[in-house]
Write an enzyme that holds these catalytic residues in place. Structure first.
Site, PDB file in Angstrom:
ATOM      1  CB  THR A  14      -0.936   0.032   1.232  1.00 23.83           C
ATOM      2  OG1 THR A  14      -0.115  -0.077   2.414  1.00 23.83           O
ATOM      3  CG2 THR A  14      -1.937  -1.102   1.211  1.00 23.83           C
ATOM      4  N   GLY A  15       2.180   1.125   0.090  1.00 26.42           N
ATOM      5  CA  GLY A  15       3.068   2.285   0.129  1.00 26.42           C
ATOM      6  C   GLY A  15       3.439   2.780  -1.260  1.00 26.42           C
ATOM      7  CG  ASP A  17       9.427   2.388  -2.950  1.00 23.94           C
ATOM      8  OD1 ASP A  17       9.095   3.542  -3.304  1.00 23.94           O
ATOM      9  OD2 ASP A  17      10.550   2.116  -2.488  1.00 23.94           O
ATOM     10  CG  ASP A  67       1.587  -5.554  11.668  1.00 26.66           C
ATOM     11  OD1 ASP A  67       0.829  -4.579  11.788  1.00 26.66           O
ATOM     12  OD2 ASP A  67       2.807  -5.509  11.946  1.00 26.66           O
ATOM     13  CG  LEU A  89       8.802  -3.294  -1.176  1.00 29.35           C
ATOM     14  CD1 LEU A  89       8.071  -2.595  -2.317  1.00 29.35           C
ATOM     15  CD2 LEU A  89      10.300  -3.177  -1.369  1.00 29.35           C
ATOM     16  CG  MET A  92       6.978   3.670  11.471  1.00 31.76           C
ATOM     17  SD  MET A  92       7.433   5.278  10.795  1.00 31.76           S
ATOM     18  CE  MET A  92       8.989   5.553  11.586  1.00 31.76           C
ATOM     19  CB  THR A 136      17.504   2.956   3.612  1.00 34.48           C
ATOM     20  OG1 THR A 136      17.660   4.381   3.686  1.00 34.48           O
ATOM     21  CG2 THR A 136      17.741   2.408   5.007  1.00 34.48           C
ATOM     22  CD  GLU A 138      18.343   8.432   6.612  1.00 36.81           C
ATOM     23  OE1 GLU A 138      18.547   8.564   7.825  1.00 36.81           O
ATOM     24  OE2 GLU A 138      18.488   9.358   5.797  1.00 36.81           O
ATOM     25  CE1 TYR A 165      13.195   3.396   7.524  1.00 37.55           C
ATOM     26  CE2 TYR A 165      15.162   4.631   6.929  1.00 37.55           C
ATOM     27  CZ  TYR A 165      14.107   3.810   6.575  1.00 37.55           C
ATOM     28  OH  TYR A 165      13.969   3.403   5.262  1.00 37.55           O
ATOM     29  CE  LYS A 169      13.851   0.035   6.182  1.00 39.78           C
ATOM     30  NZ  LYS A 169      13.253  -0.858   5.183  1.00 39.78           N
TER      31      LYS A 169
HETATM   32  P1  NAP Z   1       5.984   4.004   2.499  1.00 35.62           P
HETATM   33  O1  NAP Z   1       5.289   4.721   1.407  1.00 35.62           O
HETATM   34  O2  NAP Z   1       6.061   4.602   3.861  1.00 35.62           O
HETATM   35  O3  NAP Z   1       5.296   2.551   2.612  1.00 35.62           O
HETATM   36  C1  NAP Z   1       5.568   1.697   3.703  1.00 35.62           C
HETATM   37  C2  NAP Z   1       4.682   0.485   3.599  1.00 35.62           C
HETATM   38  O4  NAP Z   1       4.930  -0.368   4.735  1.00 35.62           O
HETATM   39  C3  NAP Z   1       3.176   0.805   3.636  1.00 35.62           C
HETATM   40  O5  NAP Z   1       2.497  -0.098   2.795  1.00 35.62           O
HETATM   41  C4  NAP Z   1       2.825   0.508   5.085  1.00 35.62           C
HETATM   42  O6  NAP Z   1       1.472   0.184   5.295  1.00 35.62           O
HETATM   43  C5  NAP Z   1       3.707  -0.698   5.328  1.00 35.62           C
HETATM   44  N1  NAP Z   1       3.897  -0.996   6.754  1.00 35.62           N
HETATM   45  C6  NAP Z   1       4.174  -0.128   7.749  1.00 35.62           C
HETATM   46  N2  NAP Z   1       4.228  -0.771   8.925  1.00 35.62           N
HETATM   47  C7  NAP Z   1       3.971  -2.072   8.664  1.00 35.62           C
HETATM   48  C8  NAP Z   1       3.856  -3.239   9.462  1.00 35.62           C
HETATM   49  N3  NAP Z   1       3.997  -3.187  10.795  1.00 35.62           N
HETATM   50  N4  NAP Z   1       3.570  -4.408   8.870  1.00 35.62           N
HETATM   51  C9  NAP Z   1       3.396  -4.472   7.520  1.00 35.62           C
HETATM   52  N5  NAP Z   1       3.475  -3.407   6.708  1.00 35.62           N
HETATM   53  C10 NAP Z   1       3.766  -2.228   7.284  1.00 35.62           C
HETATM   54  O7  NAP Z   1       7.490   3.656   2.084  1.00 35.62           O
HETATM   55  P2  NAP Z   1       8.158   3.616   0.618  1.00 35.62           P
HETATM   56  O8  NAP Z   1       8.697   4.956   0.307  1.00 35.62           O
HETATM   57  O9  NAP Z   1       7.249   2.942  -0.306  1.00 35.62           O
HETATM   58  O10 NAP Z   1       9.420   2.678   0.918  1.00 35.62           O
HETATM   59  C11 NAP Z   1       9.356   1.263   0.744  1.00 35.62           C
HETATM   60  C12 NAP Z   1      10.483   0.613   1.536  1.00 35.62           C
HETATM   61  O11 NAP Z   1      11.732   1.103   1.079  1.00 35.62           O
HETATM   62  C13 NAP Z   1      10.459   0.890   3.035  1.00 35.62           C
HETATM   63  O12 NAP Z   1      10.949  -0.261   3.666  1.00 35.62           O
HETATM   64  C14 NAP Z   1      11.435   2.034   3.215  1.00 35.62           C
HETATM   65  O13 NAP Z   1      11.958   2.028   4.507  1.00 35.62           O
HETATM   66  C15 NAP Z   1      12.461   1.688   2.159  1.00 35.62           C
HETATM   67  N6  NAP Z   1      13.186   2.813   1.558  1.00 35.62           N
HETATM   68  C16 NAP Z   1      12.524   3.879   1.041  1.00 35.62           C
HETATM   69  C17 NAP Z   1      13.236   4.890   0.430  1.00 35.62           C
HETATM   70  C18 NAP Z   1      12.546   6.076  -0.189  1.00 35.62           C
HETATM   71  O14 NAP Z   1      13.227   7.084  -0.456  1.00 35.62           O
HETATM   72  N7  NAP Z   1      11.254   5.996  -0.493  1.00 35.62           N
HETATM   73  C19 NAP Z   1      14.644   4.813   0.333  1.00 35.62           C
HETATM   74  C20 NAP Z   1      15.279   3.684   0.858  1.00 35.62           C
HETATM   75  C21 NAP Z   1      14.558   2.680   1.453  1.00 35.62           C
HETATM   76  P3  NAP Z   1       0.351   1.341   5.541  1.00 35.62           P
HETATM   77  O15 NAP Z   1       0.005   1.871   4.155  1.00 35.62           O
HETATM   78  O16 NAP Z   1      -0.754   0.582   6.181  1.00 35.62           O
HETATM   79  O17 NAP Z   1       0.990   2.370   6.419  1.00 35.62           O
HETATM   80  O1  F7E Z   2      13.817  14.264   4.710  1.00 42.97           O
HETATM   81  C1  F7E Z   2      14.897  17.636   5.671  1.00 42.97           C
HETATM   82  C2  F7E Z   2      15.179  16.527   6.647  1.00 42.97           C
HETATM   83  O2  F7E Z   2      11.822  13.010   5.481  1.00 42.97           O
HETATM   84  C3  F7E Z   2      14.822  14.684   3.809  1.00 42.97           C
HETATM   85  C4  F7E Z   2      12.772   7.995   3.721  1.00 42.97           C
HETATM   86  O3  F7E Z   2      12.138   7.526   2.560  1.00 42.97           O
HETATM   87  O4  F7E Z   2      14.755   8.586   2.512  1.00 42.97           O
HETATM   88  C5  F7E Z   2      13.743   9.107   3.344  1.00 42.97           C
HETATM   89  O5  F7E Z   2      14.289   9.647   4.526  1.00 42.97           O
HETATM   90  C6  F7E Z   2      15.594  15.843   4.395  1.00 42.97           C
HETATM   91  C7  F7E Z   2      16.094  15.658   5.818  1.00 42.97           C
HETATM   92  O6  F7E Z   2      13.524  11.928   3.924  1.00 42.97           O
HETATM   93  C8  F7E Z   2      11.648  18.998   6.493  1.00 42.97           C
HETATM   94  O7  F7E Z   2      15.757  17.033   7.848  1.00 42.97           O
HETATM   95  C9  F7E Z   2      13.631  19.764   6.103  1.00 42.97           C
HETATM   96  O8  F7E Z   2      17.404  16.134   5.911  1.00 42.97           O
HETATM   97  O9  F7E Z   2      12.023  13.628   3.038  1.00 42.97           O
HETATM   98  P1  F7E Z   2      12.686  13.220   4.283  1.00 42.97           P
HETATM   99  P2  F7E Z   2      14.740  11.179   4.659  1.00 42.97           P
HETATM  100  O10 F7E Z   2      14.818  11.486   6.100  1.00 42.97           O
HETATM  101  O11 F7E Z   2      15.948  11.435   3.835  1.00 42.97           O
HETATM  102  C10 F7E Z   2      15.553   7.525   3.090  1.00 42.97           C
HETATM  103  C11 F7E Z   2      16.550   7.079   2.061  1.00 42.97           C
HETATM  104  C12 F7E Z   2      14.723   6.428   3.650  1.00 42.97           C
HETATM  105  O12 F7E Z   2      15.135   5.276   3.670  1.00 42.97           O
HETATM  106  C13 F7E Z   2      13.505   6.844   4.411  1.00 42.97           C
HETATM  107  O13 F7E Z   2      12.588   5.748   4.509  1.00 42.97           O
HETATM  108  O14 F7E Z   2      14.729  16.969   4.425  1.00 42.97           O
HETATM  109  N1  F7E Z   2      13.693  18.420   5.982  1.00 42.97           N
HETATM  110  N2  F7E Z   2      12.401  20.140   6.431  1.00 42.97           N
HETATM  111  C14 F7E Z   2      12.473  17.912   6.213  1.00 42.97           C
HETATM  112  N3  F7E Z   2      12.009  16.650   6.159  1.00 42.97           N
HETATM  113  C15 F7E Z   2      10.696  16.453   6.414  1.00 42.97           C
HETATM  114  N4  F7E Z   2      10.188  15.207   6.357  1.00 42.97           N
HETATM  115  N5  F7E Z   2       9.845  17.503   6.728  1.00 42.97           N
HETATM  116  C16 F7E Z   2      10.279  18.800   6.785  1.00 42.97           C
HETATM  117  O15 F7E Z   2       9.505  19.720   7.064  1.00 42.97           O
END
Ligand code: NAP
Ligand code: F7E
Length: 361
Positions: A14-15, A17, A67, A89, A92, A136, A138, A165, A169
């Site tokens: 549902t997210g 990706d 879950d 995927l 939280m 990630t 991160e 986080y 991870k």
């Molecule tokens: P997202 O939009 O936040 O989606 C997260 C998904 O995980 C949602 O479907 C959510 O369900 C589900 N989820 C949360 N808690 C859960 C639980 N306890 N049990 C089962 N499912 C659960 O994240 P995304 O951006 O698509 O990212 C996908 C994955 O890649 C994540 O693992 C994230 O940490 C990782 N990642 C993301 C990025 C990025 O920049 N987007 C970069 C590197 C890694 P609900 O819809 O019910 O909340």
């Molecule tokens: O923040 C700054 C904040 O929350 C990016 C997740 O998908 O990518 C994501 O994590 C930057 C940070 O993403 C606001 O401080 C400023 O420096 O969009 P973000 P993130 O923390 O990089 C990684 C790769 C993942 O794996 C994670 O799942 O932006 N920033 N002002 C802010 N960020 C937010 N959210 N809100 C602000 O108002």
């Protein structure tokens, strides 16, 4: 279902990706199973367009309640589905929120990965089922001294997570690698740098910005409040990144890959690019929490915002206890070994996100 049809199980369907990956796998002819959490309101908006009536003759998309904190449920679903490929995927995924609920994040993002791998092992599926783990950037924590000689993070750069986080991870990363080495499983990490899209969650910085730009342009919001404008991120498009996930599981040998663009951009510059999409030029003044952006010019007759209007302020509430200052990844391995070619650059992505959010208002 034909006997050769591949079966995939996607957690986090549902997210952002999960929704793009499900589309890709369906296009490729897979039977796609997804794990969704029970919620008191609908949480399937991103996948409603691919949902199928389960009474149809040929169903190739099915959702299961589940879950990642519930081992028995994960085991049951994997046993029922017998997947060829699992894409883990579910997480939280909000870094700032992870400081508020660190134990939950450890359980879902860390132990959740173990539950998937252990279920595959317990069910005797180690030869059949390939596992993709959503690792990630991160993990790197943005430490300057850990970049390679060319100034990028790559598959050999040391990790130094800077949030609950990232710490959760990193367990997911290592346990995936350990199951690969200990049990000969085809289990891989994609170390993905930030990727965004019109489906990005509304509280991540890019989407927060593009939604605010659309709302301000349409007179629905006065000002955007952000935290640290000085951090830098390597942003790609989620649609490109799910293609890389799939390619990682199609290789002959299981390995870990960095997926990134190799370009990094300040948050402030993303703001400038997004406002430019509605014809607004900004002037920045002040520093740290006193920094503001005002409208210097507005060239779009549709969206007239008075010159001098303050449209951005800093709210220190959004500062993180520990920040990742700079991320930039080296995609050489994924481009050469996976043949991965991203279609979007940052400008195209910002254009798409702002245009999509303008339609929302
Ligand atoms: P997202 O939009 O936040 O989606 C997260 C998904 O995980 C949602 O479907 C959510 O369900 C589900 N989820 C949360 N808690 C859960 C639980 N306890 N049990 C089962 N499912 C659960 O994240 P995304 O951006 O698509 O990212 C996908 C994955 O890649 C994540 O693992 C994230 O940490 C990782 N990642 C993301 C990025 C990025 O920049 N987007 C970069 C590197 C890694 P609900 O819809 O019910 O909340
Ligand atoms: O923040 C700054 C904040 O929350 C990016 C997740 O998908 O990518 C994501 O994590 C930057 C940070 O993403 C606001 O401080 C400023 O420096 O969009 P973000 P993130 O923390 O990089 C990684 C790769 C993942 O794996 C994670 O799942 O932006 N920033 N002002 C802010 N960020 C937010 N959210 N809100 C602000 O108002």
């Amino acid at each position: 279902m034909s006997t050769t049809q591949k079966v995939a199980l996607v957690t986090g369907i549902t997210g952002q990706d999960g929704s793009y990956l499900a589309e890709l796998l369906l296009e490729k002819g897979y039977m796609v199973h997804g794990v969704k959490r029970r919620a008191s309101s609908f949480n399937t908006q991103r996948i409603d367009h691919i949902y199928q009536d389960q009474h149809e003759v040929h169903v190739n998309f099915k959702l299961h309640y589940g879950d990642l904190t519930d081992s028995t449920n994960i085991i049951r679903i994997i046993q029922e589905v017998q997947p060829d490929e699992i894409y883990n995927l579910g997480a939280m995924s909000h870094v700032m929120v992870s400081f508020d609920s660190p134990e939950y994040v450890a359980n879902v993002d860390g132990l959740g990965t173990l539950r998937i791998l252990e279920a595959v092992r317990l069910l005797g599926l180690t030869k059949k089922t390939r596992v993709y783990q959503a690792s990630t950037s991160e993990l790197y924590g943005g430490l300057a001294e850990n970049k390679n000689a060319a100034g990028f993070y790559d598959e050999n750069s040391p990790f130094y997570p800077r949030s609950p986080y990232g710490a959760a991870k990193i367990y997911g990363f290592w346990i995936t690698k350990n199951y690969r080495e200990a049990y000969n499983m085809f289990a891989c990490n994609g170390i993905l740098f930030n990727h965004e899209s019109p489906r990005r969650g509304e509280t991540f910085v890019t989407r927060k910005i593009t939604m605010a730009v659309a709302a301000i342009a349409k007179g629905k919001q006065d000002c955007l409040y952000l935290g640290n404008l000085n951090s830098q991120r390597d942003w790609g498009h989620a649609k490109d990144y799910v293609e890389a996930m799939w390619r990682i599981l199609q290789q002959d040998v299981p390995e870990d890959y960095v997926i990134a663009t190799g370009v990094t951009t300040y948050i402030r510059d993303f703001v400038i690019m997004a406002f430019a999409e509605v014809g607004v030029t900004l002037t920045f003044e002040g520093e740290q929490e006193n920094e503001t952006a005002t409208v210097a010019a507005c060239s779009n007759p549709l969206y007239q915002i008075a010159i001098g209007t303050v449209v951005l302020r800093v709210d220190p509430e959004y500062y993180r206890p520990t920040e990742v200052d700079l991320l930039i990844g080296d995609p050489t391995k994924s481009k050469t070994q996976l043949g991965w070619k991203p279609q979007y650059d940052l400008a195209a992505m910002v254009k798409e996100m702002v245009a999509s959010d303008l339609k929302l208002y």
